[in-house]
Motif scaffolding. Structure first.
Motif, PDB file in Angstrom:
ATOM      1  N   UNK A 147      92.085 100.399  28.754  1.00 13.29           N
ATOM      2  CA  UNK A 147      91.100 100.650  27.693  1.00 13.29           C
ATOM      3  C   UNK A 147      90.049  99.535  27.646  1.00 13.29           C
ATOM      4  N   UNK A 148      90.489  98.303  27.851  1.00  9.39           N
ATOM      5  CA  UNK A 148      89.538  97.185  27.843  1.00  9.39           C
ATOM      6  C   UNK A 148      88.529  97.330  28.970  1.00  9.39           C
ATOM      7  N   UNK A 149      88.999  97.695  30.154  1.00  7.11           N
ATOM      8  CA  UNK A 149      88.091  97.866  31.284  1.00  7.11           C
ATOM      9  C   UNK A 149      87.135  99.029  31.040  1.00  7.11           C
ATOM     10  N   UNK A 150      87.652 100.146  30.544  1.00  7.87           N
ATOM     11  CA  UNK A 150      86.803 101.326  30.329  1.00  7.87           C
ATOM     12  C   UNK A 150      85.725 101.062  29.292  1.00  7.87           C
ATOM     13  N   UNK A 151      86.114 100.609  28.117  1.00 10.97           N
ATOM     14  CA  UNK A 151      85.142 100.424  27.048  1.00 10.97           C
ATOM     15  C   UNK A 151      84.289  99.182  27.272  1.00 10.97           C
ATOM     16  N   UNK A 152      84.876  98.125  27.841  1.00  2.27           N
ATOM     17  CA  UNK A 152      84.081  96.936  28.115  1.00  2.27           C
ATOM     18  C   UNK A 152      83.024  97.178  29.171  1.00  2.27           C
ATOM     19  N   UNK A 153      83.410  97.820  30.272  1.00  2.00           N
ATOM     20  CA  UNK A 153      82.446  98.116  31.329  1.00  2.00           C
ATOM     21  C   UNK A 153      81.385  99.104  30.844  1.00  2.00           C
ATOM     22  N   UNK A 154      81.785 100.079  30.039  1.00  2.00           N
ATOM     23  CA  UNK A 154      80.822 101.056  29.522  1.00  2.00           C
ATOM     24  C   UNK A 154      79.816 100.388  28.598  1.00  2.00           C
ATOM     25  N   UNK A 155      80.289  99.468  27.758  1.00  2.00           N
ATOM     26  CA  UNK A 155      79.395  98.784  26.835  1.00  2.00           C
ATOM     27  C   UNK A 155      78.405  97.895  27.595  1.00  2.00           C
ATOM     28  N   UNK A 156      78.895  97.158  28.582  1.00  2.00           N
ATOM     29  CA  UNK A 156      78.002  96.297  29.371  1.00  2.00           C
ATOM     30  C   UNK A 156      76.987  97.133  30.140  1.00  2.00           C
ATOM     31  N   UNK A 157      77.450  98.235  30.744  1.00  2.00           N
ATOM     32  CA  UNK A 157      76.534  99.092  31.503  1.00  2.00           C
ATOM     33  C   UNK A 157      75.465  99.691  30.601  1.00  2.00           C
ATOM     34  N   UNK A 158      75.847 100.097  29.392  1.00  2.07           N
ATOM     35  CA  UNK A 158      74.855 100.660  28.465  1.00  2.07           C
ATOM     36  C   UNK A 158      73.834  99.608  28.040  1.00  2.07           C
ATOM     37  N   UNK A 159      74.270  98.369  27.836  1.00  4.26           N
ATOM     38  CA  UNK A 159      73.337  97.294  27.497  1.00  4.26           C
ATOM     39  C   UNK A 159      72.357  97.032  28.637  1.00  4.26           C
ATOM     40  N   UNK A 160      72.874  96.999  29.859  1.00  7.66           N
ATOM     41  CA  UNK A 160      71.998  96.788  31.022  1.00  7.66           C
ATOM     42  C   UNK A 160      71.010  97.940  31.152  1.00  7.66           C
ATOM     43  N   UNK A 161      71.477  99.157  30.900  1.00  4.03           N
ATOM     44  CA  UNK A 161      70.597 100.317  31.013  1.00  4.03           C
ATOM     45  C   UNK A 161      69.497 100.306  29.955  1.00  4.03           C
ATOM     46  N   UNK A 162      69.752  99.699  28.807  1.00  6.11           N
ATOM     47  CA  UNK A 162      68.694  99.584  27.804  1.00  6.11           C
ATOM     48  C   UNK A 162      67.519  98.794  28.374  1.00  6.11           C
ATOM     49  N   UNK A 163      67.829  97.666  29.022  1.00  6.07           N
ATOM     50  CA  UNK A 163      66.770  96.802  29.557  1.00  6.07           C
ATOM     51  C   UNK A 163      66.034  97.490  30.699  1.00  6.07           C
ATOM     52  N   UNK A 164      66.782  97.910  31.703  1.00  9.48           N
ATOM     53  CA  UNK A 164      66.137  98.482  32.880  1.00  9.48           C
ATOM     54  C   UNK A 164      65.598  99.883  32.609  1.00  9.48           C
TER      55      UNK A 164
END
Length: 293
Positions: free
Chosen positions: A71-88
């Motif tokens: 769960x940590x990997x799924x939600x943590x990676x999803x949250x980081x990816x969504x933050x990166x996608x906001x910028x790019x």
């Protein structure tokens, strides 16, 4: 004596706004039926299946180190990816809207490629590029010309890259229409009043884009949490290291542990619902604060 007909809004209590186009009853019933068959009934069935498990077993499955790490990997990676996608995603949408250049239409079409590309194909392509012997993986490895010693594939970093790939179009396509309707005169007015570029971006542009940015973030995050096909090839699926929750659910099903799979899926559903609820509250605040755009 002629009695004038009552105004539709005053004719009686109703929970639907009057419309010149009839058919609310039929369409509303179809909507409820469709949502029940596609969304509500499967979710209810999932919780009913999980409820068959004794409470002690639910706690044991939920608190198992492998479950918590997945769960940590799924939600943590999803949250980081969504933050990166906001910028790019914001940068890509800005370039596509504000600049005219050769190949712009092609670039605009490429943004939608993750929508059309099968997720398994994306996973194979990404793992080929970022594997230790891939073009990019070898370049940043310890034996590559850069001697950076980075390992991307088969790590949580590879999972984040895969989730960025599949989530980028959601941010771009959410922000792009708002940028197209944004009046350039507002930026010119800010410049004439003495605002520098950073002040124009932070005080004029970003507040108007904030509701759309939050919507794109929530869509990209929700899409990433349940992603499976593009991740399994690049993740390595190492327990407690790079194993995501959907993979753990599939493993439980392959072991004929349907109750355990239902418990993990229910936990994912509850966490995702809470996070999306919080994001929607932030969206509502942003619309009240910056205006409904």
């Amino acid at each position: 004596m002629v009695v004038s007909p009552a105004h539709p809004a005053k004719a009686g209590w109703t929970f639907v706004k009057p419309s010149v186009v009839p058919g609310f009853g039929l369409t509303f019933g179809y909507t409820l039926l469709y949502l029940s068959l596609i969304v509500l009934i499967p979710i209810i069935g999932l919780f009913l299946k999980a409820a068959q498990v004794p409470l002690d077993d639910i706690v044991r499955i939920a608190t198992a180190p492998r479950t918590l790490n997945a769960l940590r990997v799924s939600f943590g990676a999803s949250f980081i990816a969504a933050l990166v996608n906001i910028v790019f995603g914001l940068i890509v949408a800005w370039v596509l809207v504000r600049y005219k250049f050769p190949g712009r239409r092609l670039m605009d079409a490429v943004v939608d490629l993750p929508f059309a590309l099968p997720t398994a194909v994306a996973g194979i392509a990404l793992s080929t590029l970022y594997a230790p012997k891939g073009w990019i993986g070898w370049l940043v490895s310890a034996n590559g010309p850069l001697h950076l010693g980075w390992k991307i594939a088969y790590t949580p970093t590879g999972i984040v890259i895969a989730l960025i790939f599949i989530g980028l179009p959601f941010v771009v396509r959410t922000v792009q229409p708002v940028l197209e309707e944004f009046e350039a005169e507002l930026e010119e007015a800010a410049a004439t009043l003495g605002a520098n570029r950073w002040q124009t971006i932070s005080m004029v542009i970003l507040p108007r884009l904030m509701p759309a940015i939050l919507t794109g973030f929530s869509l990209a995050f929700a899409r990433a949490v349940g992603e499976y096909g593009s991740v399994i090839f690049i993740a390595g699926n190492l327990p407690n290291v790079s194993e995501i929750a959907p993979v753990l659910i599939v493993i439980k099903l392959e072991e004929f542990d349907q109750a355990g799979a239902a418990v993990i899926a229910g936990i994912m559903l509850v966490i995702a619902f809470v996070m999306l609820f919080v994001i929607n509250l932030i969206q509502a605040w942003a619309r009240r604060r910056f205006g409904d755009v």
